[in-house]
Write an enzyme that holds these catalytic residues in place. Sequence first.
Site, PDB file in Angstrom:
ATOM      1  N   GLY A 157     -58.239 122.039  35.129  1.00 46.62           N
ATOM      2  CA  GLY A 157     -57.775 123.273  35.755  1.00 46.62           C
ATOM      3  C   GLY A 157     -57.404 124.406  34.823  1.00 46.62           C
ATOM      4  O   GLY A 157     -57.578 125.567  35.170  1.00 46.62           O
ATOM      5  N   GLU A 169     -50.902 124.770  31.001  1.00 45.44           N
ATOM      6  CA  GLU A 169     -51.165 124.189  32.324  1.00 45.44           C
ATOM      7  C   GLU A 169     -51.614 125.271  33.294  1.00 45.44           C
ATOM      8  O   GLU A 169     -51.184 126.421  33.195  1.00 45.44           O
ATOM      9  CB  GLU A 169     -49.886 123.530  32.864  1.00 45.44           C
ATOM     10  CG  GLU A 169     -49.770 122.043  32.589  1.00 45.44           C
ATOM     11  CD  GLU A 169     -50.677 121.200  33.480  1.00 45.44           C
ATOM     12  OE1 GLU A 169     -51.678 121.720  34.008  1.00 45.44           O
ATOM     13  OE2 GLU A 169     -50.372 120.011  33.642  1.00 45.44           O
ATOM     14  N   ASP A 170     -52.448 124.882  34.255  1.00 47.88           N
ATOM     15  CA  ASP A 170     -52.818 125.792  35.329  1.00 47.88           C
ATOM     16  C   ASP A 170     -51.671 125.919  36.319  1.00 47.88           C
ATOM     17  O   ASP A 170     -51.300 127.008  36.736  1.00 47.88           O
ATOM     18  CB  ASP A 170     -54.100 125.320  36.041  1.00 47.88           C
ATOM     19  CG  ASP A 170     -54.053 123.848  36.430  1.00 47.88           C
ATOM     20  OD1 ASP A 170     -53.071 123.146  36.087  1.00 47.88           O
ATOM     21  OD2 ASP A 170     -55.000 123.383  37.084  1.00 47.88           O
ATOM     22  N   ASP A 196     -46.547 121.272  39.590  1.00 45.20           N
ATOM     23  CA  ASP A 196     -46.204 120.974  40.976  1.00 45.20           C
ATOM     24  C   ASP A 196     -45.008 120.011  40.969  1.00 45.20           C
ATOM     25  O   ASP A 196     -43.866 120.452  40.897  1.00 45.20           O
ATOM     26  CB  ASP A 196     -47.478 120.393  41.607  1.00 45.20           C
ATOM     27  CG  ASP A 196     -47.376 120.091  43.080  1.00 45.20           C
ATOM     28  OD1 ASP A 196     -46.266 120.115  43.617  1.00 45.20           O
ATOM     29  OD2 ASP A 196     -48.412 119.828  43.706  1.00 45.20           O
ATOM     30  N   PHE A 241     -51.147 124.751  49.027  1.00 42.03           N
ATOM     31  CA  PHE A 241     -52.256 124.386  48.152  1.00 42.03           C
ATOM     32  C   PHE A 241     -53.102 125.618  47.831  1.00 42.03           C
ATOM     33  O   PHE A 241     -53.471 126.379  48.725  1.00 42.03           O
ATOM     34  CB  PHE A 241     -53.113 123.311  48.816  1.00 42.03           C
ATOM     35  CG  PHE A 241     -54.127 122.723  47.891  1.00 42.03           C
ATOM     36  CD1 PHE A 241     -53.764 121.756  46.964  1.00 42.03           C
ATOM     37  CD2 PHE A 241     -55.442 123.158  47.928  1.00 42.03           C
ATOM     38  CE1 PHE A 241     -54.693 121.233  46.088  1.00 42.03           C
ATOM     39  CE2 PHE A 241     -56.387 122.630  47.045  1.00 42.03           C
ATOM     40  CZ  PHE A 241     -56.014 121.670  46.134  1.00 42.03           C
ATOM     41  N   VAL A 242     -53.402 125.806  46.556  1.00 40.37           N
ATOM     42  CA  VAL A 242     -54.192 126.973  46.125  1.00 40.37           C
ATOM     43  C   VAL A 242     -55.449 126.540  45.362  1.00 40.37           C
ATOM     44  O   VAL A 242     -55.477 125.454  44.763  1.00 40.37           O
ATOM     45  CB  VAL A 242     -53.350 127.940  45.254  1.00 40.37           C
ATOM     46  CG1 VAL A 242     -52.276 128.623  46.070  1.00 40.37           C
ATOM     47  CG2 VAL A 242     -52.738 127.226  44.051  1.00 40.37           C
ATOM     48  N   ASP A 272     -59.124 123.617  41.627  1.00 39.28           N
ATOM     49  CA  ASP A 272     -60.174 123.141  42.528  1.00 39.28           C
ATOM     50  C   ASP A 272     -59.640 122.628  43.861  1.00 39.28           C
ATOM     51  O   ASP A 272     -58.461 122.302  44.009  1.00 39.28           O
ATOM     52  CB  ASP A 272     -60.927 121.978  41.885  1.00 39.28           C
ATOM     53  CG  ASP A 272     -60.102 120.683  41.918  1.00 39.28           C
ATOM     54  OD1 ASP A 272     -58.960 120.706  41.405  1.00 39.28           O
ATOM     55  OD2 ASP A 272     -60.571 119.681  42.480  1.00 39.28           O
ATOM     56  N   ARG A 276     -63.357 126.277  41.520  1.00 35.69           N
ATOM     57  CA  ARG A 276     -62.777 126.618  40.212  1.00 35.69           C
ATOM     58  C   ARG A 276     -63.311 127.956  39.703  1.00 35.69           C
ATOM     59  O   ARG A 276     -62.682 128.618  38.894  1.00 35.69           O
ATOM     60  CB  ARG A 276     -63.112 125.536  39.174  1.00 35.69           C
ATOM     61  CG  ARG A 276     -62.490 124.181  39.450  1.00 35.69           C
ATOM     62  CD  ARG A 276     -62.656 123.280  38.230  1.00 35.69           C
ATOM     63  NE  ARG A 276     -62.387 121.876  38.514  1.00 35.69           N
ATOM     64  CZ  ARG A 276     -61.181 121.327  38.500  1.00 35.69           C
ATOM     65  NH1 ARG A 276     -60.128 122.055  38.244  1.00 35.69           N
ATOM     66  NH2 ARG A 276     -61.030 120.038  38.748  1.00 35.69           N
TER      67      ARG A 276
HETATM   68  P1  5GP Z   1     -47.989 117.656  39.077  1.00 36.86           P
HETATM   69  O1  5GP Z   1     -48.170 116.447  38.207  1.00 36.86           O
HETATM   70  O2  5GP Z   1     -47.063 118.692  38.508  1.00 36.86           O
HETATM   71  O3  5GP Z   1     -47.601 117.268  40.484  1.00 36.86           O
HETATM   72  O4  5GP Z   1     -49.396 118.311  39.285  1.00 36.86           O
HETATM   73  C1  5GP Z   1     -50.071 118.971  38.310  1.00 36.86           C
HETATM   74  C2  5GP Z   1     -51.547 119.030  38.624  1.00 36.86           C
HETATM   75  O5  5GP Z   1     -51.806 118.898  40.028  1.00 36.86           O
HETATM   76  C3  5GP Z   1     -52.114 120.362  38.241  1.00 36.86           C
HETATM   77  O6  5GP Z   1     -52.518 120.396  36.906  1.00 36.86           O
HETATM   78  C4  5GP Z   1     -53.262 120.507  39.222  1.00 36.86           C
HETATM   79  O7  5GP Z   1     -54.396 119.860  38.701  1.00 36.86           O
HETATM   80  C5  5GP Z   1     -52.815 119.766  40.452  1.00 36.86           C
HETATM   81  N1  5GP Z   1     -52.263 120.677  41.484  1.00 36.86           N
HETATM   82  C6  5GP Z   1     -50.975 120.844  41.845  1.00 36.86           C
HETATM   83  N2  5GP Z   1     -50.839 121.754  42.816  1.00 36.86           N
HETATM   84  C7  5GP Z   1     -52.094 122.208  43.077  1.00 36.86           C
HETATM   85  C8  5GP Z   1     -52.626 123.197  43.977  1.00 36.86           C
HETATM   86  O8  5GP Z   1     -51.936 123.865  44.765  1.00 36.86           O
HETATM   87  N3  5GP Z   1     -53.968 123.385  43.912  1.00 36.86           N
HETATM   88  C9  5GP Z   1     -54.785 122.689  43.085  1.00 36.86           C
HETATM   89  N4  5GP Z   1     -56.073 122.968  43.137  1.00 36.86           N
HETATM   90  N5  5GP Z   1     -54.317 121.757  42.223  1.00 36.86           N
HETATM   91  C10 5GP Z   1     -52.986 121.517  42.222  1.00 36.86           C
END
Ligand code: 5GP
Length: 180
Positions: free
Chosen positions: A50, A104-105, A108, A157-158, A164, A170
């Site tokens: 991402g 990081e993109d 979450d 969710f985005v 993606d 993407r």
């Molecule tokens: P975390 O481990 O913080 O829960 O999640 C991190 C990863 O989850 C991000 O790097 C991304 O790949 C994915 N992610 C979290 N939220 C979103 C979202 O709203 N959209 C997308 N496409 N990916 C997300």
Amino acid sequence: MVPQIVRVDDRQFRLYIGQAKIEQEVTRIAGELERDFSAKDPIFMPILNGAFMFASDLFRKFDFPCQITFLKLASYSGTGSTGTVKQLIGINRELKDRVVVVLEDIVDTGITLETILRQLSGFQPAEVRVATFLHKPDCTIREVRLDYVGMEIPNDFVVGYGLDYNEYGRNLREIYQVVE
Ligand code: 5GP
């Protein structure tokens, strides 16, 4: 003309963050990173897949000595976190006594980042900082320090700008939010 609604795989998404706003936030973060790290010979570490677009936009703005190396991890399947993180491509660079800036993109739950930071500490870097383009503060399960944040967004969710939905979307230049 930028479409207000796009279809990605089997779902619809509504325009949420346009290119001008993205560019404005990337420029701001690039300036902050340059101010803090231009004399520290940093290694930037984008988390694939991402973060590739954010990292690319950011990296081309730097006019100081710096390096880049990529990590690939996955914690998501469809639109929900699986809660587990698989490391797909590991750290293959000497990081001892170096300044590492993780890119990081989106953050979450924080589980991915916590895992990365734990793995990184074993390489004895001098300093580790985190820059994320998006942050969903309402989703935090693990508290991790975010040093540079583009935008805080709600728990929706985005897709787009590297993010993606089922590996599609993407390439979108804007960020779109899922239509329920
Ligand atoms: P975390 O481990 O913080 O829960 O999640 C991190 C990863 O989850 C991000 O790097 C991304 O790949 C994915 N992610 C979290 N939220 C979103 C979202 O709203 N959209 C997308 N496409 N990916 C997300």
